[in-house]
Scaffold this motif. Structure first.
Motif, short mmCIF file in Angstrom:
data_model
loop_
_atom_site.label_atom_id
_atom_site.label_comp_id
_atom_site.label_asym_id
_atom_site.label_seq_id
_atom_site.Cartn_x
_atom_site.Cartn_y
_atom_site.Cartn_z
N ASP A 13 -0.08 -0.09 8.73
CA ASP A 13 -1.21 0.82 8.86
C ASP A 13 -2.42 0.03 8.39
O ASP A 13 -2.59 -0.19 7.19
CB ASP A 13 -0.99 2.07 7.99
N TYR A 14 -3.23 -0.45 9.33
CA TYR A 14 -4.31 -1.33 8.91
C TYR A 14 -5.54 -1.23 9.80
O TYR A 14 -5.47 -0.75 10.93
CB TYR A 14 -3.84 -2.77 8.87
N GLN A 15 -6.62 -1.68 9.24
CA GLN A 15 -7.83 -1.90 9.99
C GLN A 15 -8.25 -3.34 9.73
O GLN A 15 -7.90 -3.92 8.70
CB GLN A 15 -8.93 -0.93 9.58
N ARG A 50 -0.34 -1.70 4.22
CA ARG A 50 -1.56 -0.94 4.48
C ARG A 50 -2.75 -1.83 4.12
O ARG A 50 -2.77 -2.43 3.05
CB ARG A 50 -1.60 0.33 3.65
N VAL A 51 -3.71 -1.90 5.03
CA VAL A 51 -4.93 -2.65 4.78
C VAL A 51 -6.09 -1.72 5.09
O VAL A 51 -6.21 -1.21 6.20
CB VAL A 51 -5.02 -3.92 5.65
N PHE A 52 -6.92 -1.51 4.07
CA PHE A 52 -8.11 -0.66 4.21
C PHE A 52 -9.34 -1.52 3.95
O PHE A 52 -9.22 -2.72 3.67
CB PHE A 52 -8.03 0.51 3.23
N ILE A 58 1.32 -3.18 -0.26
CA ILE A 58 2.65 -3.35 0.30
C ILE A 58 3.59 -2.48 -0.54
O ILE A 58 3.63 -2.59 -1.76
CB ILE A 58 3.11 -4.83 0.35
N GLU A 59 4.30 -1.59 0.14
CA GLU A 59 5.19 -0.65 -0.54
C GLU A 59 6.60 -0.82 0.01
O GLU A 59 6.80 -0.87 1.22
CB GLU A 59 4.73 0.78 -0.30
N ASN A 60 7.55 -0.95 -0.88
CA ASN A 60 8.93 -1.03 -0.44
C ASN A 60 9.72 0.17 -0.95
O ASN A 60 9.47 0.66 -2.05
CB ASN A 60 9.60 -2.34 -0.88
N GLU A 61 10.63 0.62 -0.12
CA GLU A 61 11.56 1.67 -0.55
C GLU A 61 12.60 1.01 -1.44
O GLU A 61 13.12 -0.05 -1.12
CB GLU A 61 12.25 2.31 0.65
N GLY A 62 12.86 1.64 -2.55
CA GLY A 62 13.86 1.08 -3.45
C GLY A 62 13.75 1.69 -4.82
O GLY A 62 13.07 2.70 -5.03
N HIS A 63 14.40 1.04 -5.76
CA HIS A 63 14.44 1.53 -7.13
C HIS A 63 13.08 1.38 -7.80
O HIS A 63 12.38 0.40 -7.58
CB HIS A 63 15.49 0.76 -7.95
#
Length: 118
Positions: A13-15, A50-52, A58-63
């Motif tokens: 998700d970036y611009q 994501r870049v705004f 940067i988001e990772n699914e995890g613990h």
């Protein structure tokens, strides 16, 4: 290779933005954050970029990280369980500090989010 091996889904998700930076060093930051995210993402989970206008995430699914881990994540260490050298995030910190960027890490509903603001 690790993305395919673990079947990690990548979302973006970036611009477009322009940065006043050393592009080689910022590429290193993004590569190190990506490598870290891949190591800590379970198979079949996801990583989201994501870049705004003034922020990269940067988001990772995890613990989630414990409070101690949140406080020490930027320090060098000897990696025992996930492979690597334990130097990736300290390098990220050094580069971002040289650029004068604000940066951090936080737990999210899905996992862990690293960011820097420029």
């Amino acid at each position: 290779y690790e993305l395919e091996k673990k079947e990690i889904h990548v979302f973006k998700d970036y611009q477009e933005v322009e940065l006043d930076c050393d592009p080689i060093q910022i590429e290193r930051v993004i590569n190190n954050l990506t490598s870290n995210a891949i190591k800590h993402t379970e198979p079949h989970a996801s990583i989201t970029y994501r870049v705004f206008e003034h922020r990269f995430e940067i988001e990772n699914e995890g613990h989630h990280l414990s409070q101690d881990e949140l406080e020490s994540v930027w320090e060098a260490y000897i990696s025992k369980d996930k492979g690597g050298t334990g130097l990736g995030l300290p390098i990220v910190k050094a580069i971002l500090e040289r650029h004068g960027y604000h940066f951090g890490v936080e737990n999210t509903e899905k996992g862990v989010l690293f960011y820097f603001e420029y």
